[in-house]
Design a protein around this motif. Structure first.
Motif, short mmCIF file in Angstrom:
data_model
loop_
_atom_site.label_atom_id
_atom_site.label_comp_id
_atom_site.label_asym_id
_atom_site.label_seq_id
_atom_site.Cartn_x
_atom_site.Cartn_y
_atom_site.Cartn_z
N ASN A 62 86.74 70.11 29.66
CA ASN A 62 87.50 70.36 30.90
C ASN A 62 86.63 70.96 31.99
OD1 ASN A 62 89.58 71.16 28.44
ND2 ASN A 62 90.55 69.98 30.06
N ASN A 63 87.07 70.76 33.21
CA ASN A 63 86.57 71.54 34.34
C ASN A 63 87.72 72.40 34.85
OD1 ASN A 63 83.86 70.80 34.61
ND2 ASN A 63 84.35 68.98 35.83
N TYR A 64 87.57 73.71 34.74
CA TYR A 64 88.54 74.65 35.29
C TYR A 64 87.74 75.94 35.50
CZ TYR A 64 93.30 76.51 36.12
OH TYR A 64 94.44 77.04 36.69
N ARG A 119 88.47 59.98 36.82
CA ARG A 119 87.01 59.86 37.03
C ARG A 119 86.50 61.11 37.73
NH1 ARG A 119 82.14 59.35 38.88
NH2 ARG A 119 81.09 57.32 38.93
N CYS A 120 85.67 61.89 37.01
CA CYS A 120 85.08 63.09 37.62
C CYS A 120 83.91 62.68 38.50
CB CYS A 120 84.61 64.05 36.53
SG CYS A 120 83.75 65.51 37.17
N VAL A 121 83.67 63.46 39.55
CA VAL A 121 82.54 63.21 40.45
C VAL A 121 81.21 63.32 39.70
CG1 VAL A 121 82.28 65.62 41.23
CG2 VAL A 121 81.72 63.75 42.81
N GLU A 122 81.24 64.00 38.54
CA GLU A 122 80.02 64.13 37.72
C GLU A 122 79.70 62.87 36.93
OE1 GLU A 122 80.74 68.91 36.76
OE2 GLU A 122 81.59 67.38 35.46
N TYR A 215 88.04 61.35 43.07
CA TYR A 215 87.29 62.13 42.09
C TYR A 215 88.14 63.31 41.61
CZ TYR A 215 83.30 59.25 43.28
OH TYR A 215 82.47 58.18 43.46
N GLY A 216 87.91 63.67 40.34
CA GLY A 216 88.77 64.62 39.64
C GLY A 216 88.99 65.93 40.34
N PHE A 217 88.00 66.39 41.12
CA PHE A 217 88.16 67.73 41.71
C PHE A 217 89.28 67.79 42.74
CE2 PHE A 217 84.84 65.88 44.48
CZ PHE A 217 85.29 66.23 45.76
N LYS A 218 89.72 66.61 43.24
CA LYS A 218 90.87 66.62 44.16
C LYS A 218 92.17 66.97 43.42
CE LYS A 218 90.74 65.47 47.99
NZ LYS A 218 90.42 66.26 49.22
MO LIG Z 1 85.26 66.90 38.37
#
Ligand SMILES: [Mo]
Ligand SMILES: Nc1nc2c(c(=O)[nH]1)N[C@H]1C(S)=C(S)[C@@H](COP(=O)(O)O)O[C@H]1N2
Length: 302
Positions: A62-64, A119-122, A215-218
């Motif tokens: 995860n990204n959090y 889809r993550c930006v990474e 991208y996922g961060f949105k």
């Molecule tokens: Mo991400």
């Protein structure tokens, strides 16, 4: 106001999670690509939808950043977040501003399953079977005024419960934004669960945004505030580095991140030597969303 969008299939129709996991083991991670599975494929969608990732993949990688910057930090730390009671303040250019209790919101919403590419930006990706409702339906409760052009979102900020926020990694609280037409698009959902279970804390409990063509961060987690505005909202990653994280951040294989290519992606769960697969324009949702960006130069408005 929301144009309904529905999956033609759900995970329940075709692969209960255990069955899918079993299949995947049998396939030795050669992975569920190219098998012609049509899980969760929207009617008329041009691209095949690969099988969903496992519960384990989705809840352990995860990204959090409020719980640490490592991929396993959120699963280890996010249990400390208290997710009930929960309310969302909806304010700004709305007819009925106020604190909307999540229980009251859910009583009015139709929960549905949405199996989306993520889809993550990474440059990693998953397929996630979310449960949720269209953001447009939530905004209808508050009554969007004609002058509104954008929607701003904010994550809860509680340093006692969120160890990562004791460090200035980002300018907390985590904030994101959408143009109003993006927010009202029927693919844009507020998700409250995965695989038919309540949203795990590490995935953004109790309620988070999911915008599958970006991208996922949105897709901001644990949302406590939604503000309708006539100005492009502050967005945390965009403010952190506007050259690397555009306000739009639509998935686009032709616009590279300054430090890496976005032409391909690594599917989580495919194993260490998994082949990279081509990234799809708008993450595979081009038929549904390209109309939102007609006439815009996507390299300038990235
Ligand atoms: Mo991400
Ligand atoms: N509040 C908050 N929301 C967030 C993040 C975050 O660090 N904090 N990370 C984002 C990023 S970079 C991604 S890829 C997704 C990850 O969602 P997942 O952990 O459910 O896969 O959440 C997004 N939403």
């Amino acid at each position: 106001m929301a144009r309904r969008w529905t999956n033609d299939l759900t995970t329940a129709d075709v692969t209960p999670e255990a069955l899918f996991l079993n299949r995947r083991q049998l396939m030795t991670g050669a992975a569920a690509t190219g098998l012609g599975l049509t899980l969760g494929r929207p009617a008329g969608a041009a691209e095949e939808m690969p099988a969903p990732n496992s519960w384990e993949d989705i809840t352990s990688y995860n990204n959090y950043y409020e719980f640490g910057t490592g991929k396993s930090d959120p699963a280890e730390n996010a249990h400390s977040l208290i997710t009930a009671p929960w309310s969302i303040r909806i304010d700004g250019l709305v007819d009925r501003p106020g604190d909307y209790d999540l229980t009251d919101i859910l009583a009015k919403m139709d929960l549905e399953e949405r199996i989306y590419r993520f889809r993550c930006v990474e440059a990693w990706s998953m397929v996630v079977p979310w449960q949720g409702f269209e953001l447009a339906d939530l905004l209808d409760l508050a009554g969007v005024q004609d002058a509104a052009r954008y929607v701003a979102f904010e994550t809860v900020l509680r340093p006692e419960e969120m160890p990562g926020t004791r460090y200035p990694v980002l300018d907390w609280p985590y904030r994101e934004g959408l143009r109003l037409d993006e927010a009202l698009h029927p693919l844009t959902i507020m998700a409250t669960g995965i695989y038919g279970k309540p949203m795990p804390n590490q995935n953004g409990a109790p309620i988070r945004l999911v915008v599958p063509w970006k991208y996922g961060f949105k897709s901001i987690k644990s949302v406590v505030r939604i503000t309708l505005t006539d100005q492009e909202p502050y967005a945390s990653w965009n403010a952190y580095n506007p050259r690397e994280y555009g306000f739009y951040s639509n998935v686009n294989p032709n616009v590279d991140h300054p430090r890496w290519s976005q032409a391909t992606e690594r599917r989580i769960g495919g194993g260490l030597f998994a082949r990279r697969s081509p990234t799809l324009m708008f993450n595979g949702y081009e038929d549904e969303v390209a109309v939102l960006y007609e006439g815009m130069d996507l390299a300038t408005y990235f």
